[in-house]
Design a protein around this motif. Sequence first.
Motif, short mmCIF file in Angstrom:
data_model
loop_
_atom_site.label_atom_id
_atom_site.label_comp_id
_atom_site.label_asym_id
_atom_site.label_seq_id
_atom_site.Cartn_x
_atom_site.Cartn_y
_atom_site.Cartn_z
N LEU A 260 0.84 -1.19 0.00
CA LEU A 260 0.00 0.00 0.00
C LEU A 260 0.88 1.25 0.00
O LEU A 260 1.73 1.41 0.88
CB LEU A 260 -0.92 0.02 1.22
CG LEU A 260 -1.98 -1.07 1.30
CD1 LEU A 260 -2.71 -0.98 2.63
CD2 LEU A 260 -2.98 -0.94 0.15
N LEU A 261 0.69 2.10 -0.97
CA LEU A 261 1.48 3.32 -1.08
C LEU A 261 0.56 4.53 -1.17
O LEU A 261 -0.63 4.41 -1.47
CB LEU A 261 2.35 3.29 -2.34
CG LEU A 261 3.27 2.10 -2.59
CD1 LEU A 261 3.98 2.28 -3.92
CD2 LEU A 261 4.26 1.92 -1.46
N LYS A 262 1.13 5.69 -0.91
CA LYS A 262 0.48 6.95 -1.23
C LYS A 262 1.42 7.75 -2.12
O LYS A 262 2.51 8.12 -1.71
CB LYS A 262 0.12 7.73 0.03
CG LYS A 262 -1.17 7.25 0.67
CD LYS A 262 -1.63 8.18 1.77
CE LYS A 262 -3.00 7.73 2.31
NZ LYS A 262 -3.44 8.58 3.43
N VAL A 263 0.98 7.96 -3.35
CA VAL A 263 1.77 8.69 -4.34
C VAL A 263 1.05 9.99 -4.66
O VAL A 263 -0.07 9.97 -5.17
CB VAL A 263 1.97 7.84 -5.62
CG1 VAL A 263 2.81 8.62 -6.62
CG2 VAL A 263 2.62 6.50 -5.27
N ASN A 264 1.67 11.11 -4.30
CA ASN A 264 1.03 12.42 -4.48
C ASN A 264 -0.35 12.47 -3.83
O ASN A 264 -1.31 13.02 -4.38
CB ASN A 264 0.93 12.77 -5.97
CG ASN A 264 2.27 13.02 -6.60
OD1 ASN A 264 3.18 13.55 -5.96
ND2 ASN A 264 2.43 12.62 -7.86
N VAL A 291 9.19 1.59 -4.45
CA VAL A 291 10.50 2.25 -4.40
C VAL A 291 10.35 3.58 -3.69
O VAL A 291 9.25 4.14 -3.60
CB VAL A 291 11.07 2.47 -5.83
CG1 VAL A 291 11.37 1.16 -6.52
CG2 VAL A 291 10.13 3.33 -6.66
N THR A 292 11.47 4.10 -3.19
CA THR A 292 11.46 5.45 -2.62
C THR A 292 11.67 6.46 -3.74
O THR A 292 12.29 6.16 -4.76
CB THR A 292 12.55 5.60 -1.56
OG1 THR A 292 13.82 5.29 -2.15
CG2 THR A 292 12.31 4.67 -0.38
N ASP A 293 11.13 7.65 -3.53
CA ASP A 293 11.21 8.68 -4.57
C ASP A 293 11.53 10.01 -3.91
O ASP A 293 10.95 10.37 -2.88
CB ASP A 293 9.88 8.77 -5.32
CG ASP A 293 9.94 9.73 -6.49
OD1 ASP A 293 10.27 9.28 -7.60
OD2 ASP A 293 9.65 10.93 -6.29
N GLY A 294 12.47 10.75 -4.51
CA GLY A 294 12.91 12.02 -3.92
C GLY A 294 11.84 13.09 -3.91
O GLY A 294 11.92 14.03 -3.13
#
Length: 355
Positions: A260-264, A291-294
């Motif tokens: 489970l992710l939260k992207v933007n 993945v991690t994102d800056g």
Amino acid sequence: MRWDTCAEDIEELVRAVVPDTVELRTSGSTGAAAVWRRTREQLWAEAGLLAGLLEAERPEAVLAFAPPRHVYGALATVLMPARLRVPVWYRPGAFGGLPDPAQARRWGVVAIPSVFPVLRSRMAWVRAAERVAVLHSTATLPSTAAHFQDEAGPERVTLVEVFGSTESGGVAYRRWAPDNPPWTLLDDVTFAHHDAHPHDAHHDAHPHDDDPDGEVPLAVRSGRLAARPGEPAPQVWQLDDYIEPLDERRFRFRGRRNRLLKVNGRRVNLDEVEERLRARLRCADLACLPVTDGVTGEHFEVLLVPGPGRSAAGIGLESAVAELDIRPRDVRVVERIERSETGKLRQIQQASSER
């Protein structure tokens, strides 16, 4: 193993052969494999629960694909057939023949995700049986399982799922259906999300715990919780899963913690993204890797194995990705995707070619 012709008392035989404490390892799909201990009595009790899930189908023999060195295989491939007192054929890998279908009219199949394409390619064997009861665990049921049941017919094939982990043992079960039925706790398991304490649970709260959608981390009490070496078994175990409780015994599964992710600000369930892509792409394998994102903090990439003689463009990748609610950060074409023996995606993948 011919448990059906064993002249000895099977429970006494298990007591004589299986040590008091059995060490089992996690799959290592999300980090280093860890050792957990289960007692012989815990394993025997859980094998009885699994046998109970198939008893209504009256299996006369078991075909097993789960490796016995993992907890699911030790339980379902070895001890569950002993509980049922039926013969079991163990078939490692995806190659080789199946047992003579004349050996039994009603089969139990101990499955892992990679088994369903094998069964679909052996449909004559399946159709020779009166009933095939498939027991599945270790990962989300793949879409190929539904296709398999459709082709064989739900009057012949039933799909029974078991929810759990190496650390918790089996927690819940359901008979799969297209309408995504809820899960029911196994008889000796109770919810503990209201009374779990930090020293009982195995990790701290996740940043997504405050989602205002009725979800909670799945925490349980059970007499079958595993123990770390040198430590007593915990009173409560909190799994890496989020659920929506429906009542005191049932829940709906909402997603695994590391899927489970939260992207933007948008919630993304990687298992759901994978299933949508699999439904559109005829590829050898694919996976969504967190993945991690800056910029966004969290994101995901798609790993794709097109298959012999195919390319990403040739299987319609661009149009499939364009239909997603959110685009992956990248798509990587790889020769293979690293998975555990039971089909779980490993978080660390080998370097591969870029699309």
